[in-house]
Design a protein around this motif. Structure first.
Motif, PDB file in Angstrom:
ATOM      1  N   ILE A   3       0.837  -1.196   0.000  1.00  0.00           N
ATOM      2  CA  ILE A   3       0.000   0.000   0.000  1.00  0.00           C
ATOM      3  C   ILE A   3       0.878   1.254   0.000  1.00  0.00           C
ATOM      4  O   ILE A   3       0.667   2.186  -0.784  1.00  0.00           O
ATOM      5  CB  ILE A   3      -0.948   0.006   1.218  1.00  0.00           C
ATOM      6  N   LEU A   4       1.883   1.278   0.881  1.00  0.00           N
ATOM      7  CA  LEU A   4       2.823   2.406   0.906  1.00  0.00           C
ATOM      8  C   LEU A   4       3.530   2.551  -0.441  1.00  0.00           C
ATOM      9  O   LEU A   4       3.695   3.662  -0.958  1.00  0.00           O
ATOM     10  CB  LEU A   4       3.860   2.188   2.002  1.00  0.00           C
ATOM     11  N   GLY A   5       3.947   1.419  -1.011  1.00  0.00           N
ATOM     12  CA  GLY A   5       4.642   1.439  -2.289  1.00  0.00           C
ATOM     13  C   GLY A   5       3.791   2.009  -3.405  1.00  0.00           C
ATOM     14  O   GLY A   5       4.296   2.720  -4.285  1.00  0.00           O
ATOM     15  N   ALA A   6       2.509   1.686  -3.371  1.00  0.00           N
ATOM     16  CA  ALA A   6       1.600   2.213  -4.396  1.00  0.00           C
ATOM     17  C   ALA A   6       1.442   3.721  -4.253  1.00  0.00           C
ATOM     18  O   ALA A   6       1.294   4.431  -5.253  1.00  0.00           O
ATOM     19  CB  ALA A   6       0.242   1.517  -4.294  1.00  0.00           C
ATOM     20  N   VAL A   7       1.473   4.226  -3.021  1.00  0.00           N
ATOM     21  CA  VAL A   7       1.288   5.661  -2.791  1.00  0.00           C
ATOM     22  C   VAL A   7       2.535   6.448  -3.183  1.00  0.00           C
ATOM     23  O   VAL A   7       2.445   7.486  -3.844  1.00  0.00           O
ATOM     24  CB  VAL A   7       0.916   5.927  -1.322  1.00  0.00           C
ATOM     25  N   VAL A   8       3.725   5.973  -2.794  1.00  0.00           N
ATOM     26  CA  VAL A   8       4.950   6.732  -3.119  1.00  0.00           C
ATOM     27  C   VAL A   8       5.354   6.539  -4.574  1.00  0.00           C
ATOM     28  O   VAL A   8       6.102   7.346  -5.132  1.00  0.00           O
ATOM     29  CB  VAL A   8       6.115   6.366  -2.175  1.00  0.00           C
ATOM     30  N   GLY A   9       4.859   5.469  -5.199  1.00  0.00           N
ATOM     31  CA  GLY A   9       5.092   5.245  -6.613  1.00  0.00           C
ATOM     32  C   GLY A   9       6.481   4.742  -6.940  1.00  0.00           C
ATOM     33  O   GLY A   9       7.353   4.635  -6.073  1.00  0.00           O
ATOM     34  N   SER A  10       6.692   4.454  -8.205  1.00  0.00           N
ATOM     35  CA  SER A  10       7.954   3.856  -8.638  1.00  0.00           C
ATOM     36  C   SER A  10       9.130   4.820  -8.530  1.00  0.00           C
ATOM     37  O   SER A  10      10.286   4.400  -8.551  1.00  0.00           O
ATOM     38  CB  SER A  10       7.829   3.347 -10.082  1.00  0.00           C
ATOM     39  N   ASN A  11       8.854   6.124  -8.413  1.00  0.00           N
ATOM     40  CA  ASN A  11       9.923   7.098  -8.201  1.00  0.00           C
ATOM     41  C   ASN A  11      10.287   7.240  -6.724  1.00  0.00           C
ATOM     42  O   ASN A  11      11.246   7.947  -6.392  1.00  0.00           O
ATOM     43  CB  ASN A  11       9.535   8.470  -8.767  1.00  0.00           C
ATOM     44  N   GLY A  12       9.513   6.597  -5.867  1.00  0.00           N
ATOM     45  CA  GLY A  12       9.800   6.582  -4.448  1.00  0.00           C
ATOM     46  C   GLY A  12      10.493   5.292  -4.063  1.00  0.00           C
ATOM     47  O   GLY A  12      10.952   4.527  -4.913  1.00  0.00           O
ATOM     48  N   ARG A  13      10.557   5.038  -2.753  1.00  0.00           N
ATOM     49  CA  ARG A  13      11.206   3.833  -2.253  1.00  0.00           C
ATOM     50  C   ARG A  13      10.563   3.438  -0.945  1.00  0.00           C
ATOM     51  O   ARG A  13      10.176   4.293  -0.139  1.00  0.00           O
ATOM     52  CB  ARG A  13      12.706   4.074  -2.055  1.00  0.00           C
ATOM     53  N   VAL A  14      10.443   2.136  -0.720  1.00  0.00           N
ATOM     54  CA  VAL A  14       9.997   1.602   0.561  1.00  0.00           C
ATOM     55  C   VAL A  14      11.028   0.597   1.048  1.00  0.00           C
ATOM     56  O   VAL A  14      11.377  -0.343   0.315  1.00  0.00           O
ATOM     57  CB  VAL A  14       8.619   0.916   0.461  1.00  0.00           C
ATOM     58  N   LEU A  15      11.532   0.803   2.256  1.00  0.00           N
ATOM     59  CA  LEU A  15      12.357  -0.193   2.931  1.00  0.00           C
ATOM     60  C   LEU A  15      11.462  -0.887   3.939  1.00  0.00           C
ATOM     61  O   LEU A  15      10.997  -0.274   4.903  1.00  0.00           O
ATOM     62  CB  LEU A  15      13.551   0.453   3.631  1.00  0.00           C
ATOM     63  N   ALA A  16      11.182  -2.161   3.700  1.00  0.00           N
ATOM     64  CA  ALA A  16      10.293  -2.949   4.562  1.00  0.00           C
ATOM     65  C   ALA A  16      11.136  -3.880   5.420  1.00  0.00           C
ATOM     66  O   ALA A  16      11.864  -4.724   4.883  1.00  0.00           O
ATOM     67  CB  ALA A  16       9.304  -3.740   3.712  1.00  0.00           C
ATOM     68  N   LEU A  17      11.043  -3.738   6.739  1.00  0.00           N
ATOM     69  CA  LEU A  17      11.804  -4.565   7.659  1.00  0.00           C
ATOM     70  C   LEU A  17      10.866  -5.517   8.391  1.00  0.00           C
ATOM     71  O   LEU A  17       9.793  -5.120   8.868  1.00  0.00           O
ATOM     72  CB  LEU A  17      12.535  -3.705   8.695  1.00  0.00           C
ATOM     73  N   GLU A  18      11.268  -6.769   8.477  1.00  0.00           N
ATOM     74  CA  GLU A  18      10.502  -7.791   9.205  1.00  0.00           C
ATOM     75  C   GLU A  18      11.483  -8.681   9.951  1.00  0.00           C
ATOM     76  O   GLU A  18      12.406  -9.239   9.340  1.00  0.00           O
ATOM     77  CB  GLU A  18       9.635  -8.597   8.243  1.00  0.00           C
ATOM     78  N   VAL A  19      11.285  -8.836  11.266  1.00  0.00           N
ATOM     79  CA  VAL A  19      12.231  -9.578  12.090  1.00  0.00           C
ATOM     80  C   VAL A  19      12.121 -11.086  11.901  1.00  0.00           C
ATOM     81  O   VAL A  19      13.106 -11.812  12.065  1.00  0.00           O
ATOM     82  CB  VAL A  19      12.037  -9.192  13.577  1.00  0.00           C
TER      83      VAL A  19
END
Length: 286
Positions: A118-134
């Motif tokens: 969902i975050l990735g769709a909002v910031v778009g391909s020109n943005g970036r999401v770093l997703a951390l999972e333990v």
């Protein structure tokens, strides 16, 4: 006329828009286009809603994706009481971040990746999401689920160390006792951070209760802060200091819904205006 998948996905998104009072159209569009069921185990699913607070989770009557296109939390590992959070709550948190196209986002506690998507769709391909999972297994599932989104990176990490980059928005998706210095230092000017500041409660197992807090890097030693809502959430691994657990519990007992104004990063002694006094990350009523 039979409703198509596009129809009921849009209805789901509009339901969440109303429930959570979403103000960001891109979040509503993401809810309507990112298939939630693709990030879940095969149905039927174990779900929990607001009516199930003192009841066991329920089972959906079948595996139709429409059964999880509602404002309910869905189990991703029922044996550990791990749930993909309720869309109303998590979408409200994302909305409070005011994400924009091109933003760099941190999602700490990514689970199987749905809200990272969902975050990735909002910031778009020109943005970036770093997703951390333990959790290794969940992180592996998130990588698979997000493989087609090249602007989303999934790391197996508890977030307790430096990230190696900075962020415009950050969503902490698990209960923490404090906002660590390295996380605050990773926020860009005007960076927006949402985190649940929680205390564990006897008898609730891995679930902790507290406040969902929004902090903005407005510069200097005092950043703006406010309470978004009260929350019960799975406790983070790696970002909890048990010596602060009682401090938060006492603060919640004194002021369960405090009118927070700032996050103080300057050294100071505890005073009446400190809702929850912590070194270098004190939540203040002034």
């Amino acid at each position: 006329m039979t409703a198509t998948a596009n129809d009921w996905r849009r209805y789901f998104a509009e339901e969440i828009q109303v429930v959570a009072n979403l103000r960001t159209p891109a979040i509503v569009d993401a809810l309507a286009t990112v298939p939630r069921e693709a990030f879940l185990p095969e149905g039927p699913w174990t779900i929990r809603g607001e009516a199930d607070i003192q009841s066991p989770p329920r089972q959906t009557p079948g595996a139709d994706p429409r059964f999880v296109s509602h404002n309910v939390a869905v189990a991703i590992d029922p044996s550990r009481m791990l749930f993909n959070g309720a869309p109303g709550l998590i979408s409200m948190a994302i909305d409070a971040l005011e994400p924009r196209p091109g933003d760099h986002a941190l999602h700490l506690g990514a689970g199987t990746g749905y809200y990272s998507a969902i975050l990735g769709a909002v910031v778009g391909s020109n943005g970036r999401v770093l997703a951390l999972e333990v959790d290794d297994a969940l992180a592996a599932r998130a990588r698979t689920n997000l493989a087609s989104a090249s602007h989303i990176e999934v790391r197996t990490d508890d977030g307790s160390g430096a990230f190696g980059e900075t962020f415009d928005v950050a969503l902490v998706n698990a209960g923490v006792t404090h906002l660590p210095v390295h996380l605050l230092d990773a926020m860009r000017p005007n960076g927006r951070l949402i985190a649940p500041i929680t205390a564990t409660v006897p008898g609730m197992g891995p679930i902790s209760k507290g406040l969902l807090v929004r902090v903005v890097n407005t510069g200097g030693d005092r950043w703006t802060a406010r309470v978004v809502t009260f929350v019960a959430i799975y406790s983070a691994i790696g970002l909890r200091d048990e010596s602060l657990n009682a401090v938060i519990g006492q603060a919640l007992a004194r002021h369960p819904f405090p009118a927070l104004k700032s996050l103080r990063r300057d050294p100071h002694d505890a005073m009446a205006s400190c809702w929850c006094h912590m070194p270098r990350a004190c939540l203040s009523l002034e």
